[in-house]
Enzyme design. Structure first.
Site, PDB file in Angstrom:
ATOM      1  N   GLU A   1     -26.192   8.641  13.317  1.00  0.00           N
ATOM      2  CA  GLU A   1     -25.558   9.464  14.207  1.00  0.00           C
ATOM      3  C   GLU A   1     -23.991   9.408  14.140  1.00  0.00           C
ATOM      4  O   GLU A   1     -23.253  10.326  14.516  1.00  0.00           O
ATOM      5  CB  GLU A   1     -26.120   8.987  15.682  1.00  0.00           C
ATOM      6  CG  GLU A   1     -25.180   9.469  16.818  1.00  0.00           C
ATOM      7  CD  GLU A   1     -25.494  10.938  17.338  1.00  0.00           C
ATOM      8  OE1 GLU A   1     -24.870  11.767  17.895  1.00  0.00           O
ATOM      9  OE2 GLU A   1     -26.439  11.125  16.376  1.00  0.00           O
TER      10      GLU A   1
ATOM     11  N   SER B   1     -46.245 -34.291  -0.385  1.00  0.00           N
ATOM     12  CA  SER B   1     -46.763 -35.479  -0.027  1.00  0.00           C
ATOM     13  C   SER B   1     -46.092 -36.574  -0.192  1.00  0.00           C
ATOM     14  O   SER B   1     -46.460 -37.676   0.439  1.00  0.00           O
ATOM     15  CB  SER B   1     -48.126 -35.417  -0.803  1.00  0.00           C
ATOM     16  OG  SER B   1     -48.041 -35.514  -2.048  1.00  0.00           O
TER      17      SER B   1
ATOM     18  N   GLU C   1     -44.044 -31.117  -6.919  1.00  0.00           N
ATOM     19  CA  GLU C   1     -44.812 -31.269  -7.960  1.00  0.00           C
ATOM     20  C   GLU C   1     -45.341 -29.765  -8.722  1.00  0.00           C
ATOM     21  O   GLU C   1     -45.990 -29.339  -7.797  1.00  0.00           O
ATOM     22  CB  GLU C   1     -45.920 -32.197  -8.021  1.00  0.00           C
ATOM     23  CG  GLU C   1     -46.739 -32.714  -9.029  1.00  0.00           C
ATOM     24  CD  GLU C   1     -47.812 -33.735  -8.906  1.00  0.00           C
ATOM     25  OE1 GLU C   1     -48.402 -33.966  -9.807  1.00  0.00           O
ATOM     26  OE2 GLU C   1     -47.887 -34.011  -7.723  1.00  0.00           O
TER      27      GLU C   1
ATOM     28  N   CYS D   1       0.706  -1.166  -0.029  1.00  0.00           N
ATOM     29  CA  CYS D   1      -0.100   0.034   0.092  1.00  0.00           C
ATOM     30  C   CYS D   1       0.837   1.382   0.137  1.00  0.00           C
ATOM     31  O   CYS D   1       0.318   2.244   0.122  1.00  0.00           O
ATOM     32  CB  CYS D   1      -0.926  -0.101   1.261  1.00  0.00           C
ATOM     33  SG  CYS D   1      -1.711  -1.525   1.477  1.00  0.00           S
TER      34      CYS D   1
ATOM     35  N   ASP E   1     -42.592 -26.705  -2.352  1.00  0.00           N
ATOM     36  CA  ASP E   1     -43.469 -27.943  -2.699  1.00  0.00           C
ATOM     37  C   ASP E   1     -42.565 -28.583  -3.938  1.00  0.00           C
ATOM     38  O   ASP E   1     -41.499 -27.816  -4.614  1.00  0.00           O
ATOM     39  CB  ASP E   1     -44.801 -27.432  -3.294  1.00  0.00           C
ATOM     40  CG  ASP E   1     -45.385 -28.606  -3.961  1.00  0.00           C
ATOM     41  OD1 ASP E   1     -45.687 -29.578  -3.387  1.00  0.00           O
ATOM     42  OD2 ASP E   1     -45.968 -28.399  -5.097  1.00  0.00           O
TER      43      ASP E   1
END
Length: 508
Positions: free
Chosen positions: A158, A408, A275, A115, A273
């Site tokens: 702030e 399901s 399907e 740097c 889900d």
């Protein structure tokens, strides 16, 4: 007079670069200070992985700041383990005066900070007394919120008062420059940003970090802490759908007039889900169900004596079939208690009738899952998901959003499907599977149970996606955020159903 001034300046340079001065208490104290700061900044995550750096000028009231010596941390070293002897000392023009002694393996040879050229620009153009370069995560992320923006802006916070020349009501503006492969190549861009933004005390580097300077190390440290606080606040406000660039921090407005906060509540989980949502209905209806229908007898014959199959048979006989017979359900026939051929024939007849009727029965789904398992293992079946599903699962996983399946179909069937897709094994992106053992998908209590299981603070932190209106309504009643999946082959929805819809997971 000019000659006298030059003579004084020359004497000043000689005195500050003399060996006695380089070994003086002021220089030693500055080295100790930088080592201490690096340990502190390591704990904050600003200089981990040897990244980041600090430089401080050696303060002396008798020496103008522009001519003071520069102490700089080394590059490529563990910042939290540095000692004062690891520091470099440079003259005010950047010339190297002293460097650390090389350490034995596995330490790398000493190297002044990459740097360095950027630090010198801040010293030269802002007459700074110290510069901090941080790789803090917050300073990286804020540059990614809008990849096209050349500035970071925030107001009415702030901690803006911690930035030199700013008050609570001011708009803080920090320039953003683009990253390069090598840090030194950022020097010209940094100089241009410093020139273009005369009020700034920092420059952000996209996907990289931040450079902060101040009149003293205290000023630089105070501002660096304030900047990082503001960056973290901006990220959190954005996640809440709030605009950190406006005085009242209103909701971020979308092009359609709605807001991000309205459309995208902070979520921790997505519940899917299968399907009609992740997988075409045609795959389930035309591949999975026919396979189970055609192979139920073969499966029972091959596995009849296994504990799993006996459990499936007993479960069907004692629970569902007995109930169906009592209620006069079409297709229900008694399952004998003995005689392998008779038992198998009875189970096959009932199972096929249930499949034809598309019944959502836990005992049926368990048996179907075991039949499909063989199909996936023999490669007779390969699962299909919509094209947008794998990328979305990967993206949500990267964002830390947990994804669960609620279908399901049995949990075994769910794992088989996502573990054997044409896109590979997708289970690595899934955190868990729920089936009807948790409850009926059209009952709100099932979704409340799932919300408690995944451990969210509020059910609204779960987004449930389904193609079935009744499931969406039940989940909404339980407090979940809901979207209805619109996919090719899905059934019609009631008019004015009131739910948001998605045609692709890329919209989420």
């Amino acid at each position: 007079a000019m000659a006298a001034a030059l003579a004084i300046d020359g004497a000043l340079r000689m005195s500050t670069t003399s060996q006695a001065y380089l070994e003086s208490r002021r220089v030693s104290e500055t080295k100790v200070l930088i080592a201490d700061l690096c340990r502190q900044f390591y704990q904050l995550g600003w200089v981990s992985g040897t990244g980041g750096s600090i430089t401080v000028k050696v303060h002396d009231d008798s020496v103008p700041r522009s001519q003071q010596l520069i102490v700089m941390s080394p590059s490529g070293v563990q910042k939290e383990r540095m000692v004062p002897e690891d520091m470099y000392v440079l003259s005010s023009d950047g010339s190297l005066l002293t460097e650390p002694v090389a350490k034995p393996w596995p330490h790398k040879p000493p190297k002044c900070s990459d740097c360095g050229p950027l630090f010198l620009k801040a010293y030269e153009m802002r007459n700074a007394g110290a510069v901090i370069h941080s790789h803090g995560m917050e300073s990286c992320l804020v540059t990614m919120i809008d990849p096209s923006s050349k500035e970071f802006r925030i107001t009415h916070m702030e901690m803006i008062k911690g930035i030199q020349g700013h008050g609570y009501h001011d708009e803080l503006v920090i320039p953003i420059i683009e990253n390069t492969a090598h840090e030194r190549e950022l020097t010209d861009s940094l100089a241009l940003a410093i020139k273009a933004y005369p009020k700034t005390t920092a420059v952000l580097v996209r996907n990289h970090g931040i450079y902060v300077w101040g009149d003293s190390w205290i000023s630089a440290k105070t501002q660096a802490e304030s900047y990082h606080y503001l960056f973290e606040a901006a990220i959190k406000l954005r996640q809440l759908g709030l605009d950190f660039t406006t005085p009242k921090h209103d909701k971020i407005q979308c092009s359609n007039g709605s807001s991000i906060a309205d459309n995208e509540p902070p979520r921790k989980c997505i519940l899917l889900d299968i399907e009609g949502t992740t997988t075409p209905i045609s795959f389930v209806a035309d591949v999975l169900f026919p396979y189970a229908y055609d192979n139920v007898g073969k499966h029972l014959e091959l596995t009849y004596d296994s504990p799993e199959t006996q459990e499936d048979i007993n479960s069907l006989r004692a629970q569902q079939v007995r109930e169906d017979l009592e209620n006069g359900v079409s297709g229900a026939v008694p399952i004998p208690s003995s005689g392998i051929d008779s038992v198998i024939a009875g189970v096959v007849a009932n199972v096929r009738a249930m499949i034809k009727a598309d019944r959502k029965i836990t005992s049926l789904k368990e048996l179907q899952g075991r039949i499909w398992q063989r199909g996936f293992e023999t490669k007779e079946i390969e699962a299909i998901v919509f094209d947008d599903v794998p990328g979305a699962l990967e993206k949500w996983n990267a964002l830390g959003i947990k994804v669960y399946i609620y279908s399901s179909g049995s949990r075994l069937a769910q794992r088989l499907l996502f573990g054997n897709t044409k896109n590979g094994d997708l289970r690595k992106y899934l955190s868990g599977f729920f089936d009807t053992t948790v409850g009926n998908k059209r009952e709100a209590r099932s979704y409340r149970e799932i919300a408690e299981s995944v451990g969210v603070d509020s059910p609204s932190q779960i987004l449930f996606i389904t193609d079935v209106y009744q499931e969406a309504a039940a989940a909404a009643e339980a407090g979940l955020d809901v979207a209805i999946s619109i996919r090719p082959g899905n059934g019609p929805l009631p008019e004015n159903h009131g739910f948001k819809t998605v045609t692709s997971f890329s919209e989420i």
